[in-house]
Scaffold this motif. Sequence first.
Motif, mmCIF file in Angstrom:
data_model
loop_
_atom_site.group_PDB
_atom_site.id
_atom_site.type_symbol
_atom_site.label_atom_id
_atom_site.label_comp_id
_atom_site.label_asym_id
_atom_site.label_seq_id
_atom_site.Cartn_x
_atom_site.Cartn_y
_atom_site.Cartn_z
ATOM 1 N N LYS A 47 0.827 -1.212 0.000
ATOM 2 C CA LYS A 47 0.000 0.000 0.000
ATOM 3 C C LYS A 47 0.860 1.261 0.000
ATOM 4 N N SER A 48 1.995 1.211 0.703
ATOM 5 C CA SER A 48 2.891 2.378 0.735
ATOM 6 C C SER A 48 3.461 2.669 -0.648
ATOM 7 N N LYS A 49 3.465 1.627 -1.508
ATOM 8 C CA LYS A 49 3.969 1.790 -2.879
ATOM 9 C C LYS A 49 2.832 2.048 -3.867
ATOM 10 N N GLY A 50 1.617 2.249 -3.310
ATOM 11 C CA GLY A 50 0.487 2.616 -4.156
ATOM 12 C C GLY A 50 -0.360 1.470 -4.654
ATOM 13 N N VAL A 51 -0.107 0.259 -4.159
ATOM 14 C CA VAL A 51 -0.880 -0.900 -4.608
ATOM 15 C C VAL A 51 -2.066 -1.118 -3.666
ATOM 16 N N GLY A 52 -3.265 -0.844 -4.149
ATOM 17 C CA GLY A 52 -4.482 -1.062 -3.363
ATOM 18 C C GLY A 52 -4.643 -0.118 -2.198
ATOM 19 N N ALA A 53 -4.002 1.056 -2.273
ATOM 20 C CA ALA A 53 -4.061 1.987 -1.145
ATOM 21 C C ALA A 53 -5.240 2.951 -1.232
ATOM 22 N N ASN A 54 -5.790 3.125 -2.458
ATOM 23 C CA ASN A 54 -6.917 4.045 -2.654
ATOM 24 C C ASN A 54 -6.632 5.430 -2.066
ATOM 25 N N ASN A 55 -5.421 5.932 -2.377
ATOM 26 C CA ASN A 55 -5.020 7.279 -1.932
ATOM 27 C C ASN A 55 -5.117 7.481 -0.416
ATOM 28 N N MET A 56 -4.712 6.474 0.331
ATOM 29 C CA MET A 56 -4.726 6.601 1.793
ATOM 30 C C MET A 56 -3.746 7.681 2.237
ATOM 31 N N GLU A 57 -4.135 8.430 3.258
ATOM 32 C CA GLU A 57 -3.261 9.458 3.821
ATOM 33 C C GLU A 57 -2.048 8.805 4.481
ATOM 34 N N HIS A 58 -0.945 9.529 4.470
ATOM 35 C CA HIS A 58 0.307 9.067 5.070
ATOM 36 C C HIS A 58 0.079 8.616 6.522
ATOM 37 N N GLY A 59 -0.602 9.452 7.301
ATOM 38 C CA GLY A 59 -0.845 9.143 8.710
ATOM 39 C C GLY A 59 -1.714 7.921 8.911
ATOM 40 N N ASP A 60 -2.727 7.759 8.049
ATOM 41 C CA ASP A 60 -3.627 6.601 8.166
ATOM 42 C C ASP A 60 -2.884 5.301 7.901
ATOM 43 N N LEU A 61 -1.980 5.346 6.932
ATOM 44 C CA LEU A 61 -1.217 4.143 6.605
ATOM 45 C C LEU A 61 -0.246 3.784 7.729
ATOM 46 N N LEU A 62 0.339 4.805 8.360
ATOM 47 C CA LEU A 62 1.217 4.561 9.509
ATOM 48 C C LEU A 62 0.437 3.945 10.670
ATOM 49 N N LYS A 63 -0.759 4.485 10.919
ATOM 50 C CA LYS A 63 -1.595 3.936 11.996
ATOM 51 C C LYS A 63 -1.993 2.501 11.701
ATOM 52 N N GLU A 64 -2.319 2.224 10.452
ATOM 53 C CA GLU A 64 -2.673 0.853 10.067
ATOM 54 C C GLU A 64 -1.501 -0.097 10.320
ATOM 55 N N MET A 65 -0.283 0.378 10.015
ATOM 56 C CA MET A 65 0.900 -0.434 10.253
ATOM 57 C C MET A 65 1.044 -0.776 11.734
ATOM 58 N N LEU A 66 0.872 0.245 12.589
ATOM 59 C CA LEU A 66 1.009 0.027 14.029
ATOM 60 C C LEU A 66 -0.099 -0.859 14.598
ATOM 61 N N VAL A 67 -1.307 -0.699 14.071
ATOM 62 C CA VAL A 67 -2.433 -1.564 14.500
ATOM 63 C C VAL A 67 -2.106 -3.020 14.202
ATOM 64 N N LYS A 68 -1.569 -3.277 13.026
ATOM 65 C CA LYS A 68 -1.231 -4.654 12.631
ATOM 66 C C LYS A 68 -0.102 -5.223 13.486
ATOM 67 N N VAL A 69 0.796 -4.339 13.951
ATOM 68 C CA VAL A 69 1.898 -4.791 14.794
ATOM 69 C C VAL A 69 1.431 -5.098 16.223
ATOM 70 N N PHE A 70 0.645 -4.173 16.780
ATOM 71 C CA PHE A 70 0.297 -4.273 18.205
ATOM 72 C C PHE A 70 -0.939 -5.137 18.484
ATOM 73 N N ASN A 71 -1.762 -5.397 17.485
ATOM 74 C CA ASN A 71 -2.993 -6.184 17.725
ATOM 75 C C ASN A 71 -2.912 -7.594 17.189
#
Length: 334
Positions: A310-334
């Motif tokens: 998604k960070s490389k633009g695959v299936g990200a649907n123009n996600m905001e930088h901050g939203d993608l970072l939060k998604e990364m952390l959610v996947k790590v911590f949950n």
Amino acid sequence: MDEIVKIVNDIKSGNIRPIYFLMGEEPYYIDKLSDYIEDHVLSEDEKGFNQTVLYGRDVSIDDIVSTAKRYPMMAERQVVIVKEAQDLSRNIDKLESYAENPMPTTVLVMCYKYKTLDKRKKVTKQLEKNGLVYESKKLYENQVGQWITRVLQGKGFTIEPKANAMLVDFLGTDLSKINNELEKLQIILPKGSQITAKQIEENIGFSKDYNVFELRKAIGEGNQFKSYQIAQYFADNPKDHPMVMTTGMIFSFFVNLLQYHGLKDKSPKNVASVLKVNPYFLKDYDVALKNYPMKKVSAIVAALRDVDLKSKGVGANNMEHGDLLKEMLVKVFN
């Protein structure tokens, strides 16, 4: 580095080869050797008529050979330097006949960056027999820290471990770029100084508290508050902290952690060697090893692949930088 010192010492003692074929993935040492020959083989009075600098894109092998076969004027030898010689790679075999019988009064320097010659070819064997072939290899990331320390020691400086790690983490294995930053610090700091993380932050522009390895450290400690705090800083400063670099570093961290779990020999020396990481960061891995069991790490690696895409633009649907970072952390911590 030891090979470079030997080559330079040989030149200083008058043991000068008729051909220096400098090749390889790391341009830093190719430039250093070429510059040394350009500056020191001839005197200033001799350079005017006897030193020629050519560029691979502008000349042919025939042009180079013709120039190399000239006799020096009022000097013992002439120097011919061919920069960007890799642009001649398609016809480099044509250098073979000259390499078989080089002019003893010419010092021909070929700067063949980012590529290497096939060692099985006759041209390579002739260059090795009658000249000097030097391959400048890229350093692994875990070797760059030692390189920084040695370079600084040679110039009368020291560097604290965190500052060293910051340079490697932000500048990678690009020795030329690292050296440029070190030279900036050497201009403003008195000789004998120890370079600190604070000085790097103030003079080079890295934040010692809000950077990728501090994020990696916070994640390894399971410190969610600090992780989200750094992520927010990254989101507010996207140009300084590209998403692709951030996700790539965190993904690599967990891939290494998975490999660390599987190691039988967990001695620091072996871990640093196998994972190819700066020894300074091993304590971060040791902490993370306790906080993230192997099964959890496997799940995180799988989840982070999706975030990395998604960070490389695959299936990200123009996600905001901050939203993608939060998604990364959610996947790590949950």
